[in-house]
Design an enzyme around this catalytic site. Structure first.
Site, PDB file in Angstrom:
ATOM      1  N   ASP A  46      68.441  61.719  -9.898  1.00 43.57           N
ATOM      2  CA  ASP A  46      68.703  61.787  -8.461  1.00 43.57           C
ATOM      3  C   ASP A  46      67.556  62.491  -7.728  1.00 43.57           C
ATOM      4  OD1 ASP A  46      69.771  62.171  -5.935  1.00 43.57           O
ATOM      5  OD2 ASP A  46      71.421  63.451  -6.590  1.00 43.57           O
TER       6      ASP A  46
ATOM      7  N   HIS B  23      77.283  72.656   6.301  1.00 40.04           N
ATOM      8  CA  HIS B  23      77.279  71.635   5.254  1.00 40.04           C
ATOM      9  C   HIS B  23      76.383  72.074   4.116  1.00 40.04           C
ATOM     10  CE1 HIS B  23      77.369  67.788   3.227  1.00 40.04           C
ATOM     11  NE2 HIS B  23      76.059  67.714   3.261  1.00 40.04           N
TER      12      HIS B  23
ATOM     13  N   SER C   4      74.660  70.294   0.669  1.00 38.46           N
ATOM     14  CA  SER C   4      74.402  69.011   0.025  1.00 38.46           C
ATOM     15  C   SER C   4      75.057  68.946  -1.357  1.00 38.46           C
ATOM     16  CB  SER C   4      72.893  68.787  -0.115  1.00 38.46           C
ATOM     17  OG  SER C   4      72.626  67.612  -0.845  1.00 38.46           O
TER      18      SER C   4
ATOM     19  N   HIS D  53      73.551  67.285  -3.677  1.00 42.69           N
ATOM     20  CA  HIS D  53      72.440  66.823  -4.500  1.00 42.69           C
ATOM     21  C   HIS D  53      71.515  67.977  -4.897  1.00 42.69           C
ATOM     22  CE1 HIS D  53      73.395  62.598  -3.495  1.00 42.69           C
ATOM     23  NE2 HIS D  53      73.710  63.103  -2.323  1.00 42.69           N
TER      24      HIS D  53
ATOM     25  N   HIS E  43      67.470  57.122  -6.334  1.00 40.67           N
ATOM     26  CA  HIS E  43      68.242  57.612  -5.180  1.00 40.67           C
ATOM     27  C   HIS E  43      67.333  58.291  -4.149  1.00 40.67           C
ATOM     28  CE1 HIS E  43      72.165  57.992  -7.765  1.00 40.67           C
ATOM     29  NE2 HIS E  43      71.552  56.826  -7.905  1.00 40.67           N
TER      30      HIS E  43
END
Length: 379
Positions: A104, A273, A275, A277, A299
Site C-alpha cells: 500500500d 480524521h 488515515s 494507511h 494503491h
C-alpha cells in the site's frame, strides 16, 4: 466465480447483491489465520489494522516463492477494535523468504507513522463538549471504527445518535448483527425520534465525506434532504481526507455548509480524521520485516508509487528489482528475473441498457475511438 471475503466484508457484499437481485453468488467466508488452496497457489490470510475491521493481507505461496499483498494497512498499536497488525506472521514470512511484495502506497508522501485511531476519540470529545447544537459527523460508511467512536462519545456527553444515508444505515445494521459494532444501550435512535429532542442532545452520523452528489451530507448542504436540514448552530465534522480527485466536490460542500451557518471542522483546521494507511516509517518497517526480492508499490497515484519505490531502495531493494506499474501492465517472473512483458487493455465500457460499446482511453488531444461504431470522438 467464487468470492472469498471476511465476515464483515461478506455482509456488506450481500447487501449490494440483494439490492441488485442477485441470489446465486458463490460466497465463501475467510478470516485471519485461515488458509486456502487454489491450485497451484496456497494462500494464507493475516490480520492488518485498517479503518475497517477484519482487514487482511495475503501471503500467496507460488511454485517460485511467496508473494505478499499487504492490503490496506497501518501499524496502529492501539486500534479501536483492539486487533493489531500480525507482526509475528510478517516476521515469519520474512524468515521463510519473500519473492515479491505488493504494498500500500497511499501515504508515501507522509513522514513518520500514521497516528492511532484513539487520537480521534479525544478530538471528538473536544467537539462534543463545545457544541451548543446538534453534532453531525460525516465519514465513510465502511469506517466502523469511527462509528464506534461517535457512539461512545455521544453516550459520554448525553447525546442520542441517528444514522443518515442508505449505505450508512445498511452498514450499521450489518456491523451490529455480526458483532462488530457494540452500541451503548438506548443511544441509537431513528432519525425521526431525534426531532423531538433538544438540539444539544442530538448527534448524527452520515455519508458524504467525499462530496458525493447524492450523499446525505451534500443533500443537507443543498437543503435537499427531507429528514435533516442544516441550521445555524449545528456543528459538522467531516472525518475523512479527500480522495485525490474529489477535492473540488469536498470544497464545494464545505462552502455550502458555511453558507448555512454551520460550525464546520475538517482536516485543515482540526485533527478530526486519522488515515487508515501506513506512512513512510511503517512502509519501511514492512519492507524490512519481509525483505522481498522484488517490489511493486500499489494503491495511490503514480507519484505515491514512485515515492514508495524510493523508500524500498533505502531498505535495500535493488532499483532494477522495483517495478512502478500502471493499470494493465503485466509483470512476469521466472527463476532468473522479473520484467514487465505486456499491457492488458483497460478500456472504458459504456452500457446504455440496449447495448454495450468499448472505448479506448482518450489521449489528451485526439479523444477516443469507439470500436462498435468505428468513430472517433474529441473533447
Amino acid at each position: 466465480m467464487p468470492v472469498y471475503a471476511t465476515r464483515l466484508t461478506r455482509g456488506f457484499i450481500e447487501v449490494k447483491l440483494r439490492e441488485a437481485r442477485i441470489s446465486d453468488a458463490d460466497l465463501h467466508t475467510i478470516g485471519a489465520g485461515d488458509s486456502l488452496d487454489l491450485e497451484p497457489f496456497h494462500i494464507e490470510f493475516f490480520h492488518v489494522s485498517h479503518s475497517i475491521p477484519d482487514g487482511v493481507g495475503l501471503a500467496i505461496q507460488t511454485p517460485l516463492g511467496i508473494v505478499v499483498h499487504s492490503g490496506d494497512f497501518k501499524f496502529d498499536h492501539s486500534p479501536v477494535d483492539g486487533r493489531r497488525t500480525d507482526f509475528g506472521k510478517l516476521a515469519e514470512l520474512g524468515m521463510r523468504g519473500v519473492l515479491l511484495l505488493l504494498s500500500d502506497s497511499t501515504n508515501a508522501e507522509k513522514r513518520g507513522y500514521t497516528p492511532s485511531e484513539q487520537m480521534i476519540s479525544e478530538m471528538l470529545a473536544r467537539v462534543f463538549a463545545e457544541a451548543k447544537g446538534r453534532v453531525i459527523v460525516a465519514t465513510f460508511a465502511s469506517n466502523i471504527s469511527r462509528l464506534q467512536q461517535v457512539l461512545e462519545t455521544a453516550e459520554r456527553f448525553g447525546r442520542f445518535v441517528g444514522v443518515v444515508g442508505r449505505s450508512m444505515v445498511h452498514n450499521v445494521r450489518i456491523a451490529r448483527e455480526l458483532g462488530y459494532l457494540p452500541v451503548p444501550e438506548g443511544v441509537l435512535l431513528p432519525v425521526e425520534q431525534l426531532d423531538q429532542l433538544p438540539d444539544n442532545q442530538v448527534a448524527l452520523v452520515c455519508t458524504g465525506s467525499q462530496g458525493e452528489p447524492t450523499s446525505a451530507l451534500v443533500r443537507m448542504a443543498h437543503n435537499d434532504l427531507r429528514s435533516v436540514s442544516i441550521v445555524p448552530g449545528d456543528t459538522v465534522v467531516v472525518s475523512a481526507n479527500p480522495i485525490p480527485g474529489n477535492e473540488e466536490l469536498v470544497n464545494r460542500t464545505l462552502d455550502n455548509l458555511f453558507r448555512l451557518g454551520a460550525n464546520v471542522f475538517y482536516e485543515e483546521i482540526l485533527d478530526v480524521h486519522v488515515s487508515g494507511h501506513a506512512s513512510q516509517d511503517e512502509q519501511k518497517l514492512l519492507l524490512n520485516l519481509l525483505q522481498p526480492r522484488y517490489f511493486v508499490p500499489i494503491h495511490g497515484e503514480y507519484r505515491h508509487l514512485v515515492l514508495h519505490s524510493k523508500l524500498a531502495q533505502q531498505c535495500g531493494v535493488k532499483p532494477e528489482d522495483i517495478f512502478v506499474m500502471e493499470t494493465g501492465d503485466v509483470l512476469e517472473i521466472d527463476e532468473r528475473e522479473a520484467e514487465v512483458v505486456d499491457k492488458v487493455a483497460d478500456n472504458y465500457v459504456f452500457i446504455d441498457g440496449l447495448g454495450m460499446e468499448t472505448w479506448s482511453r482518450p489521449s489528451w488531444r485526439t479523444g477516443g475511438y469507439c470500436r462498435a461504431t468505428g468513430s472517433w470522438w474529441r473533447s
